[in-house]
Design an enzyme around this catalytic site. Sequence first.
Site, PDB file in Angstrom:
ATOM      1  N   ASP A  67      49.046  65.334  56.065  1.00  0.00           N
ATOM      2  CA  ASP A  67      49.683  64.657  54.936  1.00  0.00           C
ATOM      3  C   ASP A  67      48.676  64.218  53.876  1.00  0.00           C
ATOM      4  O   ASP A  67      47.461  64.280  54.095  1.00  0.00           O
ATOM      5  CB  ASP A  67      50.499  63.441  55.429  1.00  0.00           C
ATOM      6  N   ASN A 135      56.168  52.538  64.164  1.00  0.00           N
ATOM      7  CA  ASN A 135      57.609  52.831  64.165  1.00  0.00           C
ATOM      8  C   ASN A 135      57.914  54.232  64.706  1.00  0.00           C
ATOM      9  O   ASN A 135      59.016  54.741  64.557  1.00  0.00           O
ATOM     10  CB  ASN A 135      58.174  52.694  62.741  1.00  0.00           C
ATOM     11  N   HIS A 137      56.423  57.043  63.746  1.00  0.00           N
ATOM     12  CA  HIS A 137      56.252  58.183  62.833  1.00  0.00           C
ATOM     13  C   HIS A 137      55.100  59.086  63.292  1.00  0.00           C
ATOM     14  O   HIS A 137      54.145  58.642  63.918  1.00  0.00           O
ATOM     15  CB  HIS A 137      56.110  57.752  61.366  1.00  0.00           C
ATOM     16  N   GLU A 142      59.070  59.504  58.809  1.00  0.00           N
ATOM     17  CA  GLU A 142      59.533  58.166  59.168  1.00  0.00           C
ATOM     18  C   GLU A 142      60.822  58.263  59.984  1.00  0.00           C
ATOM     19  O   GLU A 142      61.477  59.316  59.996  1.00  0.00           O
ATOM     20  CB  GLU A 142      59.785  57.371  57.872  1.00  0.00           C
TER      21      GLU A 142
HETATM   22  C1  F6R Z   1      47.746  60.298  59.444  1.00  0.00           C
HETATM   23  C2  F6R Z   1      49.159  60.274  59.821  1.00  0.00           C
HETATM   24  C3  F6R Z   1      49.784  59.072  60.446  1.00  0.00           C
HETATM   25  C4  F6R Z   1      48.856  58.291  61.370  1.00  0.00           C
HETATM   26  C5  F6R Z   1      49.575  57.065  61.925  1.00  0.00           C
HETATM   27  C6  F6R Z   1      48.659  56.218  62.785  1.00  0.00           C
HETATM   28  O1  F6R Z   1      47.414  61.549  58.849  1.00  0.00           O
HETATM   29  O2  F6R Z   1      49.821  61.216  59.595  1.00  0.00           O
HETATM   30  O3  F6R Z   1      50.922  59.481  61.171  1.00  0.00           O
HETATM   31  O4  F6R Z   1      48.425  59.114  62.411  1.00  0.00           O
HETATM   32  O5  F6R Z   1      50.060  56.288  60.868  1.00  0.00           O
HETATM   33  O6  F6R Z   1      47.651  55.677  61.988  1.00  0.00           O
HETATM   34  P1  F6R Z   1      46.412  54.887  62.605  1.00  0.00           P
HETATM   35  O7  F6R Z   1      45.607  55.872  63.364  1.00  0.00           O
HETATM   36  O8  F6R Z   1      45.675  54.353  61.407  1.00  0.00           O
HETATM   37  O9  F6R Z   1      46.983  53.827  63.466  1.00  0.00           O
END
Ligand code: F6R
Length: 240
Positions: A67, A135, A137, A142
């Site tokens: 992303d 959550n 994701h 989401e």
């Molecule tokens: C990052 C992504 C997100 C993260 C998720 C966890 O490219 O796509 O899904 O993997 O938000 O983030 P952290 O590792 O910061 O807890």
Amino acid sequence: MKIIKVKNYDELSIEASKIVANLLKQKEDACLGLATGGTPIGMYQNLIKMYRDGEISFRNIKTYNLDEYCDLDQNHSQSYYSYMHEHLFNNIDISKDNIHIPEGNSGNNEEACRKFNELLNQSTIDLQVLGIGGNGHIGFNEPGTPFNQETFVVELTDKTRNDNKRFFDSIEEVPRYAITMGIKNIVQAKKILLLASGLGKAEAVARLINGEISEGFPASILKRHDNVIVIIDEEAALLL
Ligand code: F6R
């Protein structure tokens, strides 16, 4: 899903980097799906060390990132383009032509999604690295995102923007939109490696492992994939 429990973040990072390194040793032109966020930073650091020690090479590796924020300059310190270059690409021998990150600031987000999706459909990701949101994701899919969704522009939830505000000066600066691989793209990977560390992930991990498969909890789709490894540390495993 194969669950690997480790003691702490350092062990998680070592285990994760070994899985990636083993693939690179077996397949020198492997295709990697990569994540940003706090979780994979230790894994990237170990991979850089293995590269410097001459254990692995990224010369013929292709990468696809999950992303990118919309409407943030590519060179902004918090763009995922900057993150990937700082934490991995600038420190290894990858060819710049083999790096693929959605273009979040092209001025035409729909076209950027179409182009990125086309690229994904022309390749097969051997190993997709994932973190997990509080959550549930994965990527920026989401809760409520259809399981058959391909690359799209997503409006980030307040929860996600709040979780990510630690990287920005204020909540107003956190982008509202992002381009993300859809769930359908993610599960097309041959193998998936999900990493979760810390107490903040304990509820999400418990729901991933013990909960039902539902679009309300995007990561639950991984239970339908037949080659998923989940690495969790003791804190993330607290509610299991
Ligand atoms: C990052 C992504 C997100 C993260 C998720 C966890 O490219 O796509 O899904 O993997 O938000 O983030 P952290 O590792 O910061 O807890």
